[in-house]
Design an enzyme around this catalytic site. Structure first.
Site, mmCIF file in Angstrom:
data_model
loop_
_atom_site.group_PDB
_atom_site.id
_atom_site.type_symbol
_atom_site.label_atom_id
_atom_site.label_comp_id
_atom_site.label_asym_id
_atom_site.label_seq_id
_atom_site.Cartn_x
_atom_site.Cartn_y
_atom_site.Cartn_z
ATOM 1 N N ALA A 99 -5.296 -10.761 -4.275
ATOM 2 C CA ALA A 99 -6.495 -10.064 -5.031
ATOM 3 C C ALA A 99 -7.106 -11.216 -5.965
ATOM 4 O O ALA A 99 -8.436 -11.284 -6.368
ATOM 5 C CB ALA A 99 -5.818 -9.150 -6.219
ATOM 6 N N GLN A 207 -4.354 -2.164 -9.519
ATOM 7 C CA GLN A 207 -3.155 -1.352 -9.856
ATOM 8 C C GLN A 207 -3.474 0.090 -9.506
ATOM 9 O O GLN A 207 -2.798 0.984 -9.623
ATOM 10 C CB GLN A 207 -3.070 -1.541 -11.389
ATOM 11 N N SER A 227 -4.796 -5.711 -3.520
ATOM 12 C CA SER A 227 -3.920 -6.481 -3.137
ATOM 13 C C SER A 227 -2.768 -5.891 -2.479
ATOM 14 O O SER A 227 -2.355 -4.542 -2.733
ATOM 15 C CB SER A 227 -3.226 -6.847 -4.487
ATOM 16 N N HIS A 229 0.584 -6.487 -2.405
ATOM 17 C CA HIS A 229 1.874 -6.453 -2.837
ATOM 18 C C HIS A 229 2.040 -5.700 -4.104
ATOM 19 O O HIS A 229 3.229 -5.464 -4.554
ATOM 20 C CB HIS A 229 2.507 -7.601 -3.229
ATOM 21 N N CYS A 352 1.464 -12.873 -14.618
ATOM 22 C CA CYS A 352 0.765 -14.177 -14.461
ATOM 23 C C CYS A 352 0.934 -14.934 -15.824
ATOM 24 O O CYS A 352 0.625 -16.054 -15.945
ATOM 25 C CB CYS A 352 -0.694 -14.031 -14.046
#
Length: 409
Positions: A99, A207, A227, A229, A352
């Site tokens: 992402a 999300q 994304s 994962h 992050c």
């Protein structure tokens, strides 16, 4: 917009499935799904077919022989699966390494593609660092950035967005579901504001893609990042959905062999792409059941923690996805609380920035004081979380908060 509770009313234990226990041993409980989800076993099995010499390991760009053609066919199938997940055409799907790269390609590529029309970009202070850091870099390149202010619940409304936009606004970047609070942004409504002003809309759906993305929301996004994962697929793979009219305009951020419609060069990782495609199929098949499951566990967690004085939910309590709950525990430092919760994987912010000691920029943008933000932890869960795990973690949280308050008294 999909029902914001993502499931109809039900009893506290209705909808809960009891899947395979994904603890790591010694009673560890994983409740950090917003950071990463475990790969679904069915996805892992599918990926394994594209790794070894006994499988379909060829380079999908080498279509002059069967090895490469088989890999190319697998990539095409996965592209169709991702397109179906985000209600688009396969040719609108651009593979990326995740992402972060998708966001960089969408925002930077979109900004430079439209810089002859203006240099003003709008985003919000609630965005992921990938978006905020893109905006900061674009400022160094001569673009102007405005930040639309959310309300205390972390919601952005149309009038606020309109006040932030100008006649030379070329791009707006907003997230569908906040990664720290789970608050939902009404992208479909805000998209109309963006398009009426002649700008394009980038949506961070990382999300939200596996939880609440619907056709109306997807259609409102000109650029949409997802994304692997965060939806039970592998790490290291993502995608940017680029609306058909923008594909030829977007400015690439990587150069090489001209792959992905010239927008993203590099050999495609077949096994990761296949894994993300398989994960997307499972999301579409299981979305309602997963929503029921998450909503039921969410109710259980909420009912237990609400019995403890001084614990409250950060962000919207109405427009929030089940499965991401940010809890403020007054009088208790998050760092101390997570030590007390040893064996239970929760977070004090986005993955992050979790190594940093400064307070969450998202919680501060909601108006929380530094002390309140530093007293907040995020619980996030999903498909493989069990009722036993949620109950155990919730009671441990309650006990730990009470014990830490007694020590501080």
């Amino acid at each position: 917009m999909l029902n914001q509770n993502a499931a109809p009313p039900m009893k506290a234990d209705q909808g809960i499935t009891e899947p395979v226990d994904h603890t790591t041993g010694d009673g560890d409980i994983y409740l950090d799904y917003a950071a990463t989800t475990p790969v679904d076993p069915a996805v892992a099995r599918e990926m394994n077919r594209y790794l070894t010499g006994e499988g379909l390991f060829g380079n999908p760009a080498s279509v002059t022989h069967q090895f490469g053609k088989s890999a190319s066919d697998a990539v095409a199938i996965a592209r169709r699966d991702i397109a179906a997940l985000v209600y688009s055409k396969p040719k609108e799907i651009i593979w990326t390494s995740g992402a972060t790269e998708a966001i960089n390609l969408g925002i930077k590529g979109g900004a430079f593609a439209r810089r002859d029309r203006g240099r003003h970009i709008v985003t919000s202070p609630l965005e992921h660092r990938a978006v905020l850091d893109c905006a900061k870099w674009l400022e160094s390149q001569g673009f102007e950035i405005s930040y639309v202010e959310p309300n205390i619940d972390g919601e952005i409304d149309g009038p606020s967005l309109m006040r932030a936009m100008r006649s030379d606004t070329i791009l707006v970047a907003l997230m569908l579901v906040n990664n720290e609070t789970g608050t939902i942004t009404d992208i479909e409504r805000l998209g109309r504001v963006v398009h009426e002003q002649g700008a394009v809309l980038h949506v961070d759906a990382v999300q939200g893609a596996a939880r609440i993305l619907d056709e109306g929301t997807a259609a409102s996004a000109d650029l949409l990042s997802i994304s692997g994962h965060k939806m039970y697929g592998p790490k290291g793979i993502g995608a940017l959905r680029v609306s058909e009219g923008l594909i030829g305009q977007l400015v690439p951020q990587m150069h090489g062999g001209g792959h992905e419609s010239g927008l993203r060069s590099g050999t495609l990782p077949t096994h990761q792409i296949v894994g993300m495609g398989a994960a997307a199929r499972l999301v579409r098949e299981r979305r309602y059941d997963d929503a029921l499951h998450d909503a039921a566990l969410d109710r259980i967690l909420r009912e237990i923690v609400e019995q403890v004085e001084g614990i409250s939910i950060n962000g919207s309590q109405v427009r929030r996805v089940p499965g991401i709950m940010n809890l403020r525990c007054d009088g208790v430092e998050a760092e101390s609380l997570m030590l007390a919760l040893r064996g239970i994987a929760v977070s004090a912010g986005a993955a992050c920035t979790s190594a940093e000691t400064r307070p969450s920029h998202v919680l501060r943008a909601l108006g929380l004081s530094r002390e309140q933000a530093m007293s907040s932890v995020r619980f996030s869960f999903g498909r493989f979380t069990t009722r036993r795990e949620i109950e155990g973690a919730a009671f441990r949280l309650a006990e730990s908060v009470r014990a830490l308050r007694r020590l501080a008294a």
